[in-house]
Design a protein around this motif. Structure first.
Motif, PDB file in Angstrom:
ATOM      1  N   GLN A   1      18.652   8.838 -47.969  1.00 36.96           N
ATOM      2  CA  GLN A   1      17.326   9.135 -48.524  1.00 36.96           C
ATOM      3  C   GLN A   1      17.116  10.648 -48.605  1.00 36.96           C
ATOM      4  OE1 GLN A   1      15.139   6.619 -49.457  1.00 36.96           O
ATOM      5  NE2 GLN A   1      16.865   5.276 -49.013  1.00 36.96           N
ATOM      6  N   HIS A   2      16.073  11.042 -49.320  1.00 38.25           N
ATOM      7  CA  HIS A   2      15.712  12.448 -49.420  1.00 38.25           C
ATOM      8  C   HIS A   2      14.713  12.824 -48.332  1.00 38.25           C
ATOM      9  CE1 HIS A   2      17.358  11.817 -53.457  1.00 38.25           C
ATOM     10  NE2 HIS A   2      17.678  13.087 -53.375  1.00 38.25           N
ATOM     11  N   ALA A   3      14.850  14.041 -47.827  1.00 42.80           N
ATOM     12  CA  ALA A   3      13.902  14.598 -46.858  1.00 42.80           C
ATOM     13  C   ALA A   3      13.439  15.940 -47.405  1.00 42.80           C
ATOM     14  CB  ALA A   3      14.558  14.776 -45.489  1.00 42.80           C
ATOM     15  N   GLY A   4      12.134  16.169 -47.384  1.00 38.35           N
ATOM     16  CA  GLY A   4      11.585  17.414 -47.912  1.00 38.35           C
ATOM     17  C   GLY A   4      11.721  18.550 -46.924  1.00 38.35           C
ATOM     18  N   PHE A   5      11.862  19.765 -47.453  1.00 35.60           N
ATOM     19  CA  PHE A   5      11.853  20.960 -46.611  1.00 35.60           C
ATOM     20  C   PHE A   5      10.978  22.015 -47.263  1.00 35.60           C
ATOM     21  CE2 PHE A   5      15.554  21.365 -49.386  1.00 35.60           C
ATOM     22  CZ  PHE A   5      15.427  22.648 -49.883  1.00 35.60           C
ATOM     23  N   GLU A   6      10.451  22.925 -46.421  1.00 35.65           N
ATOM     24  CA  GLU A   6       9.522  23.944 -46.907  1.00 35.65           C
ATOM     25  C   GLU A   6       9.990  25.355 -46.607  1.00 35.65           C
ATOM     26  OE1 GLU A   6       5.974  22.693 -44.947  1.00 35.65           O
ATOM     27  OE2 GLU A   6       5.573  21.117 -46.412  1.00 35.65           O
ATOM     28  N   SER A   7      11.214  25.502 -46.121  1.00 34.58           N
ATOM     29  CA  SER A   7      11.769  26.824 -45.849  1.00 34.58           C
ATOM     30  C   SER A   7      13.286  26.715 -45.728  1.00 34.58           C
ATOM     31  CB  SER A   7      11.199  27.400 -44.550  1.00 34.58           C
ATOM     32  OG  SER A   7      11.674  26.666 -43.431  1.00 34.58           O
ATOM     33  N   ARG A   8      13.959  27.849 -45.770  1.00 35.47           N
ATOM     34  CA  ARG A   8      15.410  27.871 -45.580  1.00 35.47           C
ATOM     35  C   ARG A   8      15.767  27.399 -44.171  1.00 35.47           C
ATOM     36  NH1 ARG A   8      18.283  28.247 -50.173  1.00 35.47           N
ATOM     37  NH2 ARG A   8      17.719  30.045 -51.398  1.00 35.47           N
ATOM     38  N   LEU A   9      14.919  27.732 -43.191  1.00 39.87           N
ATOM     39  CA  LEU A   9      15.163  27.290 -41.819  1.00 39.87           C
ATOM     40  C   LEU A   9      15.146  25.770 -41.734  1.00 39.87           C
ATOM     41  CD1 LEU A   9      15.582  27.889 -38.826  1.00 39.87           C
ATOM     42  CD2 LEU A   9      13.094  28.030 -38.597  1.00 39.87           C
ATOM     43  N   GLU A  10      14.139  25.130 -42.330  1.00 35.77           N
ATOM     44  CA  GLU A  10      14.070  23.664 -42.324  1.00 35.77           C
ATOM     45  C   GLU A  10      15.267  23.061 -43.061  1.00 35.77           C
ATOM     46  OE1 GLU A  10      10.337  22.266 -43.807  1.00 35.77           O
ATOM     47  OE2 GLU A  10       9.243  22.974 -42.054  1.00 35.77           O
ATOM     48  N   GLN A  11      15.674  23.672 -44.160  1.00 34.92           N
ATOM     49  CA  GLN A  11      16.832  23.188 -44.904  1.00 34.92           C
ATOM     50  C   GLN A  11      18.092  23.269 -44.034  1.00 34.92           C
ATOM     51  OE1 GLN A  11      17.954  25.548 -48.324  1.00 34.92           O
ATOM     52  NE2 GLN A  11      19.023  23.833 -49.265  1.00 34.92           N
ATOM     53  N   ASP A  12      18.262  24.383 -43.333  1.00 39.77           N
ATOM     54  CA  ASP A  12      19.416  24.542 -42.446  1.00 39.77           C
ATOM     55  C   ASP A  12      19.394  23.524 -41.314  1.00 39.77           C
ATOM     56  OD1 ASP A  12      20.235  26.626 -44.035  1.00 39.77           O
ATOM     57  OD2 ASP A  12      19.564  28.195 -42.646  1.00 39.77           O
TER      58      ASP A  12
ATOM     59  N   MET B   1       9.118  38.216 -49.718  1.00 38.14           N
ATOM     60  CA  MET B   1       9.929  37.090 -49.322  1.00 38.14           C
ATOM     61  C   MET B   1       9.604  35.900 -50.228  1.00 38.14           C
ATOM     62  SD  MET B   1      10.737  36.133 -45.538  1.00 38.14           S
ATOM     63  CE  MET B   1      10.491  34.519 -44.937  1.00 38.14           C
ATOM     64  N   VAL B   2      10.605  35.149 -50.614  1.00 38.67           N
ATOM     65  CA  VAL B   2      10.447  34.028 -51.520  1.00 38.67           C
ATOM     66  C   VAL B   2      10.317  32.734 -50.732  1.00 38.67           C
ATOM     67  CG1 VAL B   2      11.543  32.747 -53.379  1.00 38.67           C
ATOM     68  CG2 VAL B   2      11.818  35.218 -53.262  1.00 38.67           C
ATOM     69  N   SER B   3       9.349  31.933 -51.112  1.00 39.85           N
ATOM     70  CA  SER B   3       9.168  30.622 -50.494  1.00 39.85           C
ATOM     71  C   SER B   3      10.134  29.636 -51.134  1.00 39.85           C
ATOM     72  CB  SER B   3       7.727  30.145 -50.680  1.00 39.85           C
ATOM     73  OG  SER B   3       7.585  28.854 -50.171  1.00 39.85           O
TER      74      SER B   3
ATOM     75  N   THR C   1      11.159  25.600 -51.315  1.00 42.46           N
ATOM     76  CA  THR C   1      10.858  24.204 -51.010  1.00 42.46           C
ATOM     77  C   THR C   1      11.795  23.326 -51.818  1.00 42.46           C
ATOM     78  OG1 THR C   1       9.195  24.024 -52.751  1.00 42.46           O
ATOM     79  CG2 THR C   1       8.408  24.664 -50.565  1.00 42.46           C
ATOM     80  N   GLY C   2      12.013  22.128 -51.323  1.00 41.53           N
ATOM     81  CA  GLY C   2      12.883  21.235 -52.072  1.00 41.53           C
ATOM     82  C   GLY C   2      13.151  19.947 -51.324  1.00 41.53           C
ATOM     83  N   TRP C   3      14.150  19.250 -51.784  1.00 42.06           N
ATOM     84  CA  TRP C   3      14.539  17.962 -51.207  1.00 42.06           C
ATOM     85  C   TRP C   3      15.995  18.030 -50.799  1.00 42.06           C
ATOM     86  CZ3 TRP C   3      10.928  14.451 -50.188  1.00 42.06           C
ATOM     87  CH2 TRP C   3       9.716  14.554 -50.877  1.00 42.06           C
ATOM     88  N   TYR C   4      16.294  17.498 -49.616  1.00 40.88           N
ATOM     89  CA  TYR C   4      17.658  17.416 -49.113  1.00 40.88           C
ATOM     90  C   TYR C   4      18.031  15.944 -49.050  1.00 40.88           C
ATOM     91  CZ  TYR C   4      21.603  17.608 -45.917  1.00 40.88           C
ATOM     92  OH  TYR C   4      22.837  17.467 -45.355  1.00 40.88           O
ATOM     93  N   ARG C   5      19.146  15.567 -49.651  1.00 47.20           N
ATOM     94  CA  ARG C   5      19.595  14.181 -49.591  1.00 47.20           C
ATOM     95  C   ARG C   5      20.483  14.020 -48.372  1.00 47.20           C
ATOM     96  NH1 ARG C   5      23.394  10.607 -50.361  1.00 47.20           N
ATOM     97  NH2 ARG C   5      22.892   8.565 -51.215  1.00 47.20           N
ATOM     98  N   ALA C   6      19.980  13.301 -47.382  1.00 44.88           N
ATOM     99  CA  ALA C   6      20.689  13.131 -46.121  1.00 44.88           C
ATOM    100  C   ALA C   6      21.730  12.023 -46.216  1.00 44.88           C
ATOM    101  CB  ALA C   6      19.696  12.811 -45.008  1.00 44.88           C
ATOM    102  N   ALA C   7      22.951  12.325 -45.851  1.00 48.89           N
ATOM    103  CA  ALA C   7      24.005  11.316 -45.819  1.00 48.89           C
ATOM    104  C   ALA C   7      23.732  10.305 -44.704  1.00 48.89           C
ATOM    105  CB  ALA C   7      25.359  11.976 -45.606  1.00 48.89           C
ATOM    106  N   THR C   8      23.047  10.752 -43.639  1.00 53.20           N
ATOM    107  CA  THR C   8      22.721   9.874 -42.510  1.00 53.20           C
ATOM    108  C   THR C   8      21.910   8.668 -42.949  1.00 53.20           C
ATOM    109  OG1 THR C   8      22.731  11.753 -40.990  1.00 53.20           O
ATOM    110  CG2 THR C   8      21.571   9.791 -40.264  1.00 53.20           C
ATOM    111  N   THR C   9      20.939   8.896 -43.840  1.00 54.98           N
ATOM    112  CA  THR C   9      20.029   7.828 -44.247  1.00 54.98           C
ATOM    113  C   THR C   9      20.210   7.404 -45.704  1.00 54.98           C
ATOM    114  OG1 THR C   9      18.345   9.408 -44.913  1.00 54.98           O
ATOM    115  CG2 THR C   9      18.258   8.621 -42.634  1.00 54.98           C
TER     116      THR C   9
END
Length: 66
Positions: free
Chosen positions: A15-26, A1-3, A5-13
């Motif tokens: 700003q960028h929010a970090g994530f550490e899995s596909r679940l967190e990104q979703d 399984m591949v890990s 990680t990355g940054w999601y740019r939230a339209a709400t704020t």
């Protein structure tokens, strides 16, 4: 399984929010489209408690309902 990680740019704020899995990104994507969500923050962060005591939280998603 591949890990993933990355940054999601939230339209709400805007700003960028970090994530550490596909679940967190979703979850970030779902929260960003929820009209009740007023902010999104990555971990770790501090927030003031009811009596001004600082608390650490892993995730923070304030909403208009408190």
């Amino acid at each position: 399984m591949v890990s993933v990680t990355g940054w999601y740019r939230a339209a709400t704020t805007g700003q960028h929010a970090g994530f550490e899995s596909r679940l967190e990104q979703d979850r970030l994507l779902l929260m960003d489209f929820d009209p009740k969500v007023t902010g999104i923050a990555s971990q770790p962060f501090s927030r003031a408690g009811a009596e001004g005591a600082a608390q650490r939280a892993a995730r923070g998603v304030p909403s208009d309902s408190g």
